[in-house]
Write an enzyme that holds these catalytic residues in place. Sequence first.
Site, PDB file in Angstrom:
ATOM      1  N   HIS A 503      -4.426   2.187  -3.048  1.00  8.93           N
ATOM      2  CA  HIS A 503      -5.256   2.046  -4.261  1.00  8.93           C
ATOM      3  C   HIS A 503      -4.299   1.956  -5.445  1.00  8.93           C
ATOM      4  O   HIS A 503      -3.951   2.960  -6.078  1.00  8.93           O
ATOM      5  CB  HIS A 503      -6.193   3.245  -4.393  1.00  8.93           C
ATOM      6  CG  HIS A 503      -7.170   3.121  -5.525  1.00  8.93           C
ATOM      7  ND1 HIS A 503      -8.400   2.512  -5.397  1.00  8.93           N
ATOM      8  CD2 HIS A 503      -7.106   3.527  -6.814  1.00  8.93           C
ATOM      9  CE1 HIS A 503      -9.045   2.556  -6.544  1.00  8.93           C
ATOM     10  NE2 HIS A 503      -8.271   3.166  -7.426  1.00  8.93           N
ATOM     11  N   ASP A 548      -6.607   3.365   5.277  1.00 10.05           N
ATOM     12  CA  ASP A 548      -5.660   2.486   4.581  1.00 10.05           C
ATOM     13  C   ASP A 548      -6.436   1.325   3.977  1.00 10.05           C
ATOM     14  O   ASP A 548      -6.460   0.224   4.524  1.00 10.05           O
ATOM     15  CB  ASP A 548      -4.586   1.992   5.561  1.00 10.05           C
ATOM     16  CG  ASP A 548      -3.552   1.119   4.867  1.00 10.05           C
ATOM     17  OD1 ASP A 548      -3.515   1.104   3.616  1.00 10.05           O
ATOM     18  OD2 ASP A 548      -2.784   0.449   5.581  1.00 10.05           O
TER      19      ASP A 548
END
Length: 581
Positions: A503, A548
């Site tokens: 992120h 992920d």
Amino acid sequence: MRRGLLSLAKRSVTAVAAAACFIAAANPTGPSPQVNQTGFLPQAAKWAVVHVDKALPGDDFAVVDVATGATVLQATLQPVAHWAPAGQQIRLADLSALQKTGNYRIRVAGQPDSAPFEVGGSVYATLSQGVLKAYYFSRAGMALEQRYAGVYAREAGHPDTEVLVHASAADAKRPAGSVISSPKGWYDAGDYNKYIVNSGISVSLLLAAYEHFPKVAGAWQVDIPEQGNGLPAVLNEAAWNIDWMLSMQDPADGGVYHKLTNLRFDGFVMPHVATKPRYVVQKTTAAALDFAATMAMASRVYARYETQRPGYAGQLLAAARKAFDWAEQHPQVLYVQPADVVTGQYDDQNLSDEWAWAATELWLSTQEARYRSRLDLASLPCNPPAWQDVSGMVWMSLAQHLAVLPAADAAHVRQTLRSCTQHFVADWQASAYRLALPEGAFGWGGNSVLLGQAMLLAAAHRVGGERPALDAAQSAVDYVLGRNPLGVTMVTGFGARSPRHPHHRPSQADGVDAPVPGFVVGGANPKQEDKAECPPYRADPVALAYVDDVCSYASNEVAINWNAPMVYMLAALKALTPSMD
Ligand SMILES: [Ca+2]
Ligand SMILES: [Ca+2]
């Protein structure tokens, strides 16, 4: 870091990434055996974990040389044990006897070979420089040139030379809408804002890596524009953020703005595309104290480079004093998020640790009684350093300066570090996984909590000399570097398996397949604050609560305060682990 404050822009990317990541989310358990995928210094404690949910054909493990295939160590696995955080039956492999330099894999009959790992005296050099380089990749206000950034070259973003004073920060001399210049600094995390509280602890840990272990951290070479100016890379990088922090102090009264931010988060675009107006928001006591601590520490460190940076150390100390004075006049101004601002808050209701940290660093830098008198060591807790709890920073700094402390204070520091880490050591020794779990290890930024625990253990080892404290610290680092049930090195771009979709706005928007390297991600977090934004991923067992996926700010965001303890620990392990040379 920004609980419950998702921008609409964040939501828009989620659907795109969702389909690709669902398979990984459904079955995140990594291959066994699991090991620190970077590797070990020759005389470090070395452990690997073997999952044995299916019975193994034998009881032994072997370590084989990658190049020759030769077996260099063969030994018996430890008895089967259950490790509840992953809900797994495991057996430990103790390969500490392996001290010969080389590249190896662990072999267990009935399982694939482990990821490769290295044993050697320079095993952490590349990774150290990589996690430090992540700060360069996070620089605001500077184009990242191809010669330094390679494929991650990008245009400059957020010059911050025309920043508005928000109404919450307005006073007679700087009314709302006044324009100030506050350039440079690092982007905080997955977003593009800059926050004093989190900057303070992050840059201070970089400075601490240098102050505590100058031979190691001072030797790190990083390709950044300042190289060759006579300062170590770590201090050049730190100065980029310190210079920004200095500009956040109001020269009129010494107060420090809490943050420099958009009103709302930027979209998932490259920095130069994000051009919304920026504001400095509310002066707070926490910002003033974290600023004072950071600048006081920095003044000691840069004083060694008076020739290269004439006047800098003096400027830093004067800024620290002025911020502390402001805090004494405004002792309890807590951050209150204005109604029109939705970015990270970094709000903290308990400032006793911030007072202690600022007083400690100013006292160590000046030896003035007025600062020592503000420091009540007897009532100060000893917790892994975190942005909202900097008590651990006090003990780490005092441990570094034992020689100048009054004897009673020095004894108190030794005793406190011993007592506050002995339960970690006991838990580590008793753990089926050889891992002590501090509170918050499986929560937002849990990897940084484990690394924070490791920093306290390293400090305890420095003042007490006990080897188990160092070995327990090594284990915490091993966990983040791949000896975890996900089998993932929690640092982008390092190890055989590492996060591909953090992120992190530039990693998502830059058109380069691989993520920007060197960023520590948050790690398994069963609280899943991002549940509404992400495809389903498991929350139980807790050590597998990771995905992920760019959506996952709860488990896969990056942050400057999560990289910093890794920078520190890589210096610490190199400096503290015994060596033949
Ligand atoms: Ca606090
Ligand atoms: Ca990318």
